[in-house]
Design an enzyme around this catalytic site. Structure first.
Site, PDB file in Angstrom:
ATOM      1  N   THR A  50      35.336 -17.491  15.569  1.00  0.00           N
ATOM      2  CA  THR A  50      34.342 -18.041  16.486  1.00  0.00           C
ATOM      3  C   THR A  50      34.961 -18.378  17.839  1.00  0.00           C
ATOM      4  O   THR A  50      34.281 -18.373  18.864  1.00  0.00           O
ATOM      5  CB  THR A  50      33.686 -19.288  15.874  1.00  0.00           C
ATOM      6  OG1 THR A  50      33.221 -18.964  14.558  1.00  0.00           O
ATOM      7  CG2 THR A  50      32.507 -19.776  16.696  1.00  0.00           C
ATOM      8  N   TYR A 138      41.823 -17.341   4.310  1.00  0.00           N
ATOM      9  CA  TYR A 138      40.481 -17.099   4.838  1.00  0.00           C
ATOM     10  C   TYR A 138      40.033 -15.721   4.380  1.00  0.00           C
ATOM     11  O   TYR A 138      40.601 -14.704   4.786  1.00  0.00           O
ATOM     12  CB  TYR A 138      40.516 -17.205   6.364  1.00  0.00           C
ATOM     13  CG  TYR A 138      39.206 -16.963   7.084  1.00  0.00           C
ATOM     14  CD1 TYR A 138      37.972 -17.008   6.435  1.00  0.00           C
ATOM     15  CD2 TYR A 138      39.200 -16.703   8.456  1.00  0.00           C
ATOM     16  CE1 TYR A 138      36.790 -16.806   7.113  1.00  0.00           C
ATOM     17  CE2 TYR A 138      38.030 -16.497   9.149  1.00  0.00           C
ATOM     18  CZ  TYR A 138      36.827 -16.539   8.478  1.00  0.00           C
ATOM     19  OH  TYR A 138      35.653 -16.320   9.162  1.00  0.00           O
ATOM     20  N   LYS A 166      39.216 -20.775   2.796  1.00  0.00           N
ATOM     21  CA  LYS A 166      37.889 -20.698   3.402  1.00  0.00           C
ATOM     22  C   LYS A 166      37.255 -19.417   2.869  1.00  0.00           C
ATOM     23  O   LYS A 166      37.698 -18.316   3.191  1.00  0.00           O
ATOM     24  CB  LYS A 166      37.987 -20.656   4.928  1.00  0.00           C
ATOM     25  CG  LYS A 166      36.646 -20.446   5.618  1.00  0.00           C
ATOM     26  CD  LYS A 166      36.814 -20.299   7.133  1.00  0.00           C
ATOM     27  CE  LYS A 166      35.478 -20.012   7.808  1.00  0.00           C
ATOM     28  NZ  LYS A 166      35.624 -19.805   9.273  1.00  0.00           N
ATOM     29  N   ILE A 208      34.126 -24.800   6.906  1.00  0.00           N
ATOM     30  CA  ILE A 208      34.457 -24.555   8.309  1.00  0.00           C
ATOM     31  C   ILE A 208      33.280 -23.782   8.873  1.00  0.00           C
ATOM     32  O   ILE A 208      33.036 -22.631   8.503  1.00  0.00           O
ATOM     33  CB  ILE A 208      35.779 -23.787   8.444  1.00  0.00           C
ATOM     34  CG1 ILE A 208      36.931 -24.644   7.893  1.00  0.00           C
ATOM     35  CG2 ILE A 208      36.038 -23.411   9.898  1.00  0.00           C
ATOM     36  CD1 ILE A 208      38.259 -23.913   7.787  1.00  0.00           C
TER      37      ILE A 208
END
Length: 296
Positions: A50, A138, A166, A208
């Protein structure tokens, strides 16, 4: 728990605010950091997906992390995005993040080169052994073209400084398997806003979030209710922001969330090629969501 920072609750996958020409707007970044501290956000992820990690150079990547750590001044934990599809590059970035004072690092599965499960294991094992800092895996196969299995995650969970994952698969069967196969002190964080409540009810510890960029205080209430077993309350609170979870992905992230923050007066419209400003056909959808929440 084996990790220094628990990261329970709602952490934000923070955007990198930019001027119209794509130059990073550090004043706007400061304001966003304060916004999340005031809202009670659990932690900030600096320069993750992001935060446009794909389009900032290495020096700039580290400069943004450095600035975020210094400005936050230990008022909120900072998780540095240091993943790469080159193991040596990921190690270098992670070393630098540690030197700069990050509290932990977030490491995405290597993208494009499509490693095997053993390759994924050796990649993350090498980083963990090379840098003594808390590390979060992740897994986001929708972006990387590789899916890390629960079995590989469970193997990595045995490494002391790999403290959690994540999971952005959006597959709720995965969280149930992770709960069964990973140690109790291994953090299970969602990276999929649309399924986050169900993930947390199923045993997750936090997330997250992209949506947290817009409604951090409200989302933290949702997460803490779900984590504490108040399922009905979490579902009810989440229903008020559920459209955001969907519409912030109406085009590739972070296009919609940057437009939303711009409309809220928190940053300019800047975004870097090959991403563009939100298409005109979708602007009214985001603006309507913000108006319904009295944010614009």
């Amino acid at each position: 728990m084996k990790n220094k920072h628990s990261f329970i609750g709602s952490s934000v996958a923070l955007i990198t605010p930019m001027f119209d020409d794509g130059v990073v707007d550090y004043d706007a970044l400061n304001q966003l950091i304060d916004f999340h501290i005031d809202a009670g956000t659990t932690a900030i992820v600096s320069v993750g997906t992001t935060g446009e990690s794909a389009t900032v150079g290495v020096k700039e990547h580290l400069k943004i992390i450095d600035h975020t750590i210094k400005y936050s001044s230990q008022r909120i934990p900072i998780i540095a995005g240091t993943g790469a599809n080159s193991t040596s590059e990921a190690i270098d970035l992670t070393k630098e993040a540690k030197r700069l004072g990050a509290d932990a690092c977030l490491l995405v599965t290597p993208y494009y080169n499509k490693p095997t499960q053993e390759g994924l294991f050796q990649h993350f094992k090498s980083i963990a052994e090379s840098v003594a800092i808390d590390q979060l895996l992740y897994n986001v196969p929708g972006r990387t073209a590789v899916n890390m299995t629960v079995e590989t995650t469970a193997r990595l969970a045995e490494i002391d400084n790999i403290i959690g994952i994540k999971d952005a698969t959006g597959d709720l069967s995965v969280i149930k398997q992770l709960v069964k196969k990973c140690p109790e002190d291994f953090l299970l964080l969602t990276g999929d806003d649309a399924t986050a409540v169900d993930f947390l009810i199923s045993g997750g510890h936090g997330g997250i979030s992209v949506t947290a960029n817009i409604v951090p205080k409200e989302l933290q209430k949702v997460y803490l209710a779900a984590i504490s077993g108040q399922s009905d309350k979490a579902i009810e609170l989440n229903s008020k922001i559920y459209k955001l979870h969907k519409n912030l992905f109406i085009e590739s992230n972070p296009i919609p969330v940057k437009w939303a923050l711009h409309k809220m007066g928190k940053c300019g419209k800047g975004i870097r090629l090959p991403l563009l400003e939100l298409s005109n056909e979708f602007k009214s959808i985001i603006e309507r969501d913000l108006e319904e929440l009295n944010l614009a």
